[in-house]
Write a protein that holds these residues in place. Sequence first.
Motif, PDB file in Angstrom:
ATOM      1  N   VAL A 118      38.542  24.452  43.104  1.00  0.00           N
ATOM      2  CA  VAL A 118      39.383  25.379  43.835  1.00  0.00           C
ATOM      3  C   VAL A 118      38.491  26.460  44.414  1.00  0.00           C
ATOM      4  O   VAL A 118      37.719  27.092  43.707  1.00  0.00           O
ATOM      5  CB  VAL A 118      40.448  26.007  42.914  1.00  0.00           C
ATOM      6  N   PRO A 136      48.576  30.990  51.588  1.00  0.00           N
ATOM      7  CA  PRO A 136      48.856  29.585  51.899  1.00  0.00           C
ATOM      8  C   PRO A 136      50.336  29.190  51.770  1.00  0.00           C
ATOM      9  O   PRO A 136      50.791  28.277  52.436  1.00  0.00           O
ATOM     10  CB  PRO A 136      48.014  28.818  50.871  1.00  0.00           C
ATOM     11  N   SER A 153      42.232  28.869  47.882  1.00  0.00           N
ATOM     12  CA  SER A 153      42.503  28.308  49.211  1.00  0.00           C
ATOM     13  C   SER A 153      43.668  27.332  49.155  1.00  0.00           C
ATOM     14  O   SER A 153      44.361  27.119  50.130  1.00  0.00           O
ATOM     15  CB  SER A 153      41.255  27.601  49.716  1.00  0.00           C
ATOM     16  N   ASN A 154      43.891  26.769  47.997  1.00  0.00           N
ATOM     17  CA  ASN A 154      44.921  25.749  47.869  1.00  0.00           C
ATOM     18  C   ASN A 154      45.801  26.054  46.655  1.00  0.00           C
ATOM     19  O   ASN A 154      45.407  25.826  45.520  1.00  0.00           O
ATOM     20  CB  ASN A 154      44.244  24.387  47.716  1.00  0.00           C
ATOM     21  N   LYS A 157      46.836  23.149  44.036  1.00  0.00           N
ATOM     22  CA  LYS A 157      45.979  22.725  42.934  1.00  0.00           C
ATOM     23  C   LYS A 157      45.996  23.719  41.778  1.00  0.00           C
ATOM     24  O   LYS A 157      45.931  23.340  40.619  1.00  0.00           O
ATOM     25  CB  LYS A 157      44.545  22.573  43.437  1.00  0.00           C
TER      26      LYS A 157
END
Lengths: 354, 185
Positions: A118, A136, A153-154, A157
């Motif tokens: 991550v 996001p 960023s995600n 996850k």
Amino acid sequence: MEQHERLWELMAKRTAGTLSAAEEVELEVLLEATPEVARQQELLDKISLQSTGKSSLERKELLLDRIMGDIANGDNNPVEETITPERSRSWRAIAAVSLVLVIGAAMAIYLRTTPPAVVWSTVQTKPGSKTRITLPDGSLVVLNAGSTLSYPSNFAKSGRVVKLTGEGYFDVTKMVNDPFVIHTTTVDVKVLGTTFNVRAYADEPHTETALISGAVEVTVKDAGKQHITLSPRQKLVVANAITETAVKQLPAARPDDQKPLIVLENLEKEQGTDLVAEAAWVENRFVYRNENFSQLIIRMERWYGVTVECHNQALLQTSFTGNVQGESLDQLLSMLKQTKQFDYNITAGKVIIH
Amino acid sequence: MQELLEKIYRNDDQLAFRQLFLQYSDRLIVFAASLLPSREEAEEAVSDVFVKIWQQRENLSNVRNLNTYLYTAVRNTAYNYRTSAGRMPEILTGEHIQVSVNAMAASPEDMLISKENLRKIESAINLLPARCKLIFRLVKEDGLKYREVAEILEVSINTVNTQMAIALKKLGEVIDIRQHFGWME
């Protein structure tokens, strides 16, 4: 003895706010005769209760899902609902199945040998500047001056997790079953979808969570790991020292130790605006409430991106209350001057006060 | 709050309904838990109430006091559970709700109550008789008016007043005022 009973009857009425004018006078007389009772009751007014062991936000979402499920079934088959033991059992069965699923999911995560990488992004604001960030998941954060926000960023996850130092105003996108968590040094704030302000500057003595709408759950990161649920228009103020005392177990030597470390307050609208004071900065308004000048200096330096030098000792102890719209430091200083006279000059990012 | 209700019964707005649940569920589940033997049953009782509220949402237009409407519905459902289980409906034998106490400040300059006194009040509240504690909680934590509490618990306002008087007396007695006013002596 009888007189004493009357005292308590009147005290209870006072708590309800239903004393008549005559009764108010009567109570005053009774309290004057028992000053100790009067003081105890004065102090008793300053508490707020929270029942412990409330259901977590995830649990409530789960209940809501079941309720909506029941409603959908009921709409297809509109029979007058009565509570039957069968139904209760089916609910327990659902709970049992979901527990198994949760354990299964936990095992699956545990057994995965290579955790997905991550990447964390960090946004930092300089003194004198603010910024807006869209995360996001579509959630919006307004980051105040001199603050840092890190986020993965995600979210898929890592879950919806961010780290904050400084002050941020959050408008979190509602996602059922996916709570949004803000980690700070002193508290963790967990929400599902709501609007609120978190203020967690390292150079201030408290961490504040102010709820504008919706629901949030604050976990205090001391030894007790206390959970506190806020209602709309409430603010939780936690002393940052709470985490230190938990570790060091300091003997109660400082007089400061007598102060409670957790305080619940009600939010109020800032004068002349439609905003609660805690969120007024988002609309570019600098709000100060009963703040002494030395605290104000720290905040001015951050807000305007200047350095302040104060040679006026008496001024440092003076408290100020007010608010000012806009970017002009000159405007703020001339307003402060109206409370207590002082001289100042501003040159190239530096303020000198006499 | 009236706006929220209108969205529910006029527009069948499920989001408004979810919001209503999230705003009231904490209070109602704790209330139900003080009438029923387990937290799970309390959650079920409150869920049942909300299923019914949605199914009969047109009735919401007649609701004049949402507090008494919701709490009374929860109480009736809890009593039904108890009678169907062959237990006496009126006795409070539910889970003993524990409370934690924090300092409340009306304004930043307000004098705060000491940590030690907060602990004392906390343990005194937790030792109040069940009925007295329930009434005190409904008033101080949930912010209900005496007449609302009286209506919900089907007792007289006088009883609420008496129970509050007992609570105030007992809790006041444990407070050590020397920590706050000592310098005045």
